[in-house]
Design a protein around this motif. Sequence first.
Motif, short mmCIF file in Angstrom:
data_model
loop_
_atom_site.label_atom_id
_atom_site.label_comp_id
_atom_site.label_asym_id
_atom_site.label_seq_id
_atom_site.Cartn_x
_atom_site.Cartn_y
_atom_site.Cartn_z
N PHE A 104 2.97 -43.56 -37.10
CA PHE A 104 2.06 -43.25 -36.01
C PHE A 104 2.41 -41.96 -35.26
CE2 PHE A 104 1.24 -47.72 -36.75
CZ PHE A 104 -0.13 -47.82 -36.57
N ASN A 105 3.39 -41.22 -35.71
CA ASN A 105 3.72 -39.93 -35.08
C ASN A 105 2.98 -38.79 -35.77
OD1 ASN A 105 6.57 -41.47 -34.50
ND2 ASN A 105 6.16 -39.90 -32.97
N VAL A 106 2.69 -37.73 -35.00
CA VAL A 106 2.28 -36.47 -35.62
C VAL A 106 3.45 -36.00 -36.47
CG1 VAL A 106 1.70 -34.05 -35.19
CG2 VAL A 106 0.72 -35.84 -33.75
N PHE A 268 1.79 -18.99 -33.41
CA PHE A 268 1.25 -20.26 -33.90
C PHE A 268 -0.20 -20.40 -33.43
CE2 PHE A 268 5.76 -20.82 -33.69
CZ PHE A 268 6.09 -21.63 -34.76
N ALA A 269 -1.08 -20.79 -34.34
CA ALA A 269 -2.46 -21.07 -33.97
C ALA A 269 -2.88 -22.38 -34.61
CB ALA A 269 -3.38 -19.94 -34.40
N LEU A 270 -3.47 -23.27 -33.80
CA LEU A 270 -3.87 -24.60 -34.25
C LEU A 270 -5.38 -24.70 -34.29
CD1 LEU A 270 -3.54 -27.74 -34.69
CD2 LEU A 270 -3.46 -27.92 -32.19
N HIS A 271 -5.91 -25.27 -35.37
CA HIS A 271 -7.33 -25.63 -35.43
C HIS A 271 -7.41 -27.05 -35.96
CE1 HIS A 271 -11.64 -25.38 -35.77
NE2 HIS A 271 -11.58 -25.68 -37.07
N ALA A 272 -8.04 -27.96 -35.19
CA ALA A 272 -8.17 -29.36 -35.59
C ALA A 272 -9.64 -29.72 -35.69
CB ALA A 272 -7.47 -30.26 -34.57
N GLU A 304 -4.56 -35.25 -29.08
CA GLU A 304 -4.98 -34.05 -28.36
C GLU A 304 -4.30 -32.82 -28.97
OE1 GLU A 304 -7.16 -33.89 -25.97
OE2 GLU A 304 -7.49 -36.06 -25.74
N ASP A 305 -4.99 -31.67 -28.86
CA ASP A 305 -4.44 -30.43 -29.42
C ASP A 305 -3.07 -30.11 -28.83
OD1 ASP A 305 -6.70 -30.21 -30.92
OD2 ASP A 305 -7.48 -28.41 -29.94
N ALA A 306 -2.90 -30.33 -27.53
CA ALA A 306 -1.62 -30.02 -26.88
C ALA A 306 -0.50 -30.90 -27.45
CB ALA A 306 -1.74 -30.21 -25.37
N ASP A 307 -0.82 -32.17 -27.72
CA ASP A 307 0.19 -33.08 -28.28
C ASP A 307 0.55 -32.67 -29.71
OD1 ASP A 307 0.29 -34.68 -25.98
OD2 ASP A 307 -1.45 -35.85 -26.65
N ILE A 308 -0.46 -32.26 -30.49
CA ILE A 308 -0.19 -31.83 -31.86
C ILE A 308 0.70 -30.59 -31.86
CG2 ILE A 308 -1.23 -30.93 -33.97
CD1 ILE A 308 -3.74 -32.56 -33.31
N MET A 309 0.36 -29.61 -31.00
CA MET A 309 1.15 -28.38 -30.95
C MET A 309 2.57 -28.66 -30.50
SD MET A 309 1.26 -25.13 -31.52
CE MET A 309 -0.35 -24.32 -31.47
N GLY A 310 2.75 -29.52 -29.49
CA GLY A 310 4.09 -29.84 -29.01
C GLY A 310 4.94 -30.51 -30.08
N ALA A 311 4.35 -31.51 -30.76
CA ALA A 311 5.09 -32.22 -31.81
C ALA A 311 5.41 -31.27 -32.97
CB ALA A 311 4.27 -33.41 -32.30
N GLU A 335 5.36 -28.20 -22.07
CA GLU A 335 5.78 -26.85 -22.45
C GLU A 335 7.14 -26.49 -21.86
OE1 GLU A 335 4.47 -22.23 -21.45
OE2 GLU A 335 3.42 -23.94 -20.58
N ALA A 336 7.32 -26.77 -20.55
CA ALA A 336 8.57 -26.39 -19.89
C ALA A 336 9.77 -27.11 -20.51
CB ALA A 336 8.48 -26.69 -18.39
N LEU A 337 9.59 -28.40 -20.82
CA LEU A 337 10.69 -29.17 -21.41
C LEU A 337 11.01 -28.65 -22.80
CD1 LEU A 337 12.60 -31.62 -21.19
CD2 LEU A 337 10.78 -33.01 -22.20
N LEU A 338 9.97 -28.30 -23.57
CA LEU A 338 10.17 -27.77 -24.91
C LEU A 338 10.91 -26.44 -24.86
CD1 LEU A 338 9.34 -28.92 -27.67
CD2 LEU A 338 7.28 -27.50 -27.57
#
Length: 623
Positions: A104-106, A268-272, A304-311, A335-338
């Motif tokens: 169940f994880n990205v 990095f560029a994401l398209h979902a 969400e796109d933000a969750d995909i990019m972070g993972a 973002e700050a934690l990453l």
Amino acid sequence: MLDTPVAAGGTPLIGAALIKDEVTRLPDRPGVYRMMGEGGEVLYVGKARSLKKRVIQYAQGRFHTQRIAHMVDLTRSMEFVTTRTETDALLLEINLIKQLKPRFNVLLRDDKSFPEIVIRREHPAAQLRKHRGAHTIKGDYFGPFASANAVNRTLNTLQKAFLLRSCSDSVYDSRSRPCMLHQIKRCAAPCTGLVALDDYAALVEQAEDFLRGKSRAVMGRMSAEMQAASDEMEFERAARLRDRIRALASVAQEQQINPETVEEADVFALHAEGGQACVQVFFFRAGQNWGNRAYFPRVDKADEDADIMGAFLGQFYDDKPIPKVILVNVVPAEEALLAEAFTQKSGRKVEIARPQRGEKKQLVEHAFTNAREALGRRMSESSAQSKLLAGVCEAFGLEGQPERIEVYDNSHIMGTNAVGGMIVAGPEGFQKSQYRKFNIKSTELTPGDDFGMMREVLRRRFARLVKEEEEGAGAVRPDLVLVDGGAGQLSAALEIMADLGVDDIAVVGVAKGPDRDAGLERFFLPGKPPFMLEPKSPVLYYLQRLRDEAHRFAIGTHRTKRAMDMKKNPLDEIDGVGPGRKRALLHAFGSAAGVSRASAEDLMKVAGVSQPLAERIYAYFRK
């Protein structure tokens, strides 16, 4: 795995009730949690600033998507690890996701290390070479490059421009005259003294300056040298410098993008779309574009796109060097934690930014265009692939479309250098990172015993599967196994699978037609007569591709093994001859054949060769 808690009546707690019970014992501290399924498989790995506050949300049932609710229902146990800080929890979460690949994880798929260039400093004449993996060699590393082609092009340019050696130390030490690379103006030939080591070191420093982004300064110095040589009427040296300058200038012409304001960054560029996603990555180092690559992480429509990019970013940099700047088209979750985790890991400040204007924004937009186009191609291919797998399901009477097909083939010559090959295919085509080779080890097999080789390969593969399933180590079962051969090969495969208790996996034998004609293949299923598919059936063409890929992989593996055996030096077989003495012997006599013709007295003249060793070497070649 932890013992499953039970309710008052002795019924095991599951799902939300189990999670609610676990919360009563959790601390209000940062950490990582794992949700486990019925067979101990890891369903999900997550991190939290407060384990207690985060995990209770799963039991309350609020803000859950249908997918998360299903994950909670499947949960049969949980495991927890507390950490000192939330940053440590994030780093541990990333590591566990890559290791366990929870359902169940990205998930970043098909990940592997990138090639780099290393200038090896362990030798007086530094060596220029391609490198992949851990930095175990003493030297200066430059990268990453997106592909082997990108690094090969740069190596080719560096050899033309700086004339650095690429040969191994043993070849270097055994040279008595310049090699072909010197003849075609790709090496200064320090091995034979055609260039002094001090002058060669100057070439190495120029190459390093170029790789660190000082290309204009390097080309300026070379232009000045060329002009001075011309003024002194040394036209041959001036022509050589001119050719070197042209080689460096060609780098700028080969790059599709040449940023002036970006020296070191990953873009990095994401398209979902439609439950699938593509992340396009561009690497910029030393002000140069060092290539790009498309990734297709495993995602869910609800992500969400933000969750995909972070993972994705977290898993991507788990085992790769982190640049100073990371440019994105979607600001990652947390973002700050990453950024703090990347800073802690790399030992220098790392910035994650979504540019709003200028050249950096153009780079991100270019990457996004590539991501969108790559995902479009992928979705088109997936649609066609899905139809083929549906046809395979119908042809072989499977319960559902196969997600993982494993195909096995053997290769040998009269039983020598025997190897087995396994390839893997699925909805996304060939999964080359999952391919495996098996060196046939049994000494009891009759040379050329194909049945025996198939038994050994399948026993090793599925014995490991059983072990991994018992240990809960994220084992992946195939839905369909194809073996190259007819009734005999199928019988051998079924016998092994029954012995190991994995006889619930579908197995099919694929026999070549008369005279090995494509289109006349016969298929063998347990308990059914052999049958053929329509000669022009797309499913038949697909199965032929699978079989041919397995054959190609097995043949290639066999040839590599055979070539390695042919290259073995007889000196490697002599007790007491290590790398140092081997190098000294080859340097003294030129080759193993020269050593074989030498007398014991001549052998003793080589540094490090005692009388007993000389006699042993002499006797070895006269057996």
